[in-house]
Design a protein around this motif. Structure first.
Motif, PDB file in Angstrom:
ATOM      1  N   THR A 209       0.829  -1.205   0.000  1.00  0.00           N
ATOM      2  CA  THR A 209       0.000   0.000   0.000  1.00  0.00           C
ATOM      3  C   THR A 209       0.864   1.256   0.000  1.00  0.00           C
ATOM      4  N   THR A 210       1.920   1.243   0.787  1.00  0.00           N
ATOM      5  CA  THR A 210       2.808   2.403   0.865  1.00  0.00           C
ATOM      6  C   THR A 210       3.467   2.675  -0.487  1.00  0.00           C
TER       7      THR A 210
ATOM      8  N   ARG B 228       2.971   6.032  -2.807  1.00  0.00           N
ATOM      9  CA  ARG B 228       4.098   6.850  -3.259  1.00  0.00           C
ATOM     10  C   ARG B 228       4.064   7.026  -4.775  1.00  0.00           C
TER      11      ARG B 228
ATOM     12  N   ASN C 225      -1.529   7.100   2.189  1.00  0.00           N
ATOM     13  CA  ASN C 225      -1.732   5.667   2.394  1.00  0.00           C
ATOM     14  C   ASN C 225      -3.213   5.342   2.563  1.00  0.00           C
TER      15      ASN C 225
END
Length: 320
Positions: A271-272, A276, A282
């Motif tokens: 997810t991170t 990004r 997030n």
């Protein structure tokens, strides 16, 4: 009525063309250019394209003196080059017999077609130049749209087969048709009754987004039978107004979710990592992955404290 006869072997060899076929779609469009019906919807489209066709495309008209093209033009191929190569590999006896058929009882064929009848390499180059010229005018401007429409049809058929079985999926492709006792019957599909026997060769379903008439049957000796089925919106295709390929998917899912699916092209991501790459928080990325997971377009796997997201086959199909 059209009746397609299956053997047990043929049912295992029914497939949906995974991608649109440029040469087949071009010939469907050219056939529609010469068709007299649906003038209200297609009149302006025909007029515009006929005015825009370059002189190099002119020889294609010689192939259809009575409105019925020779069957050796019916080839597949996922690219133009592959389609042209398949066309060039046509057995000489089929080329001769089909040219004789379409010119039976008519005036003498033009010199270049007589050369094609004799297998002259220069005549084949004339045909290829004509097809390339026609493609650039008729099909190239709308090809991204054709690809988007084909993906939608492919997905719809795949889901129908998975949920209701092949028989129901075939009947759904052509409203009013039915499959019984190994025969797919299409009432009213042709002016005269036509029997097509697969004989173990299999069947390819190919949606076409230009032709609006009955099914176009490609029945080459020794090869799978191809049924080009009218599909799409039922309207003339117009070039997108500067929209890049894939824009239609963004219009359905939203730009961020479409971009998220594209971001998974190289494999699973956290997810991170997705947040990004997309330039979002997030929490926003997590919300989008949940929506796509609910729609069956991605899966989520937790390993310890890490959460990885991966596209499902359906998600890959939508953006391929």
């Amino acid at each position: 009525m059209l009746r397609v006869h299956f053997t047990a072997e043929d049912f295992a060899r029914v497939r949906f063309a995974p991608r649109p076929s440029p040469v087949a779609e071009l010939h469907a469009a050219l056939t529609m250019l010469g068709a007299p019906h649906e003038e209200l919807l297609f009149g302006r489209w025909r007029g515009r394209l006929l005015r825009a066709l370059p002189g190099a495309a002119g020889p294609l008209a010689d192939l259809v003196p009575g409105g019925s093209p020779p069957s050796f033009l019916d080839v597949l191929g996922e690219t133009r080059e592959e389609g042209f190569a398949l066309l060039r590999e046509t057995r000489p006896e089929l080329v001769r017999s089909e040219l004789e058929r379409v010119y039976a009882g008519r005036a003498a064929a033009p010199p270049w077609l007589r050369g094609l009848h004799e297998g002259d390499a220069g005549a084949w180059r004339v045909l290829e130049r004509a097809q390339r010229a026609a493609y650039e005018t008729v099909l190239a401007p709308v090809w991204p749209l054709v690809q988007d429409l084909h993906r939608a049809e492919f997905t719809r058929h795949a889901l129908a087969v998975a949920e209701r079985g092949l028989g129901a999926a075939l009947a759904e492709r052509v409203p009013g048709s039915r499959l019984r006792d190994g025969v797919w019957e299409w009432p009213g599909a042709t002016a005269v009754r036509r029997e097509v026997r697969l004989g173990g060769r299999g069947l390819v379903l190919l949606p076409t987004f230009h032709w609006r008439g009955g099914p176009l049957v490609q029945d080459p000796p020794g090869r799978p039978v191809v049924l080009a089925l009218p599909a799409g919106r039922g309207l003339p295709l117009a070039a997108p107004d500067g929209a890049p390929p894939g824009e239609a998917l963004a219009g359905v899912l939203g730009r961020t979710r479409a971009a998220l699916l594209h971001a998974l092209s190289d494999g699973p991501r956290t997810t991170t990592d997705l947040a990004r790459r997309l330039g979002v928080s997030n929490a926003t990325a997590s919300s989008h992955t949940q929506a796509l997971r609910t729609a069956g377009l991605l899966t989520t796997t937790r390993t310890g404290r890490s959460v990885h997201h991966e596209r499902t086959p359906l998600g890959t199909l939508l953006i391929s």
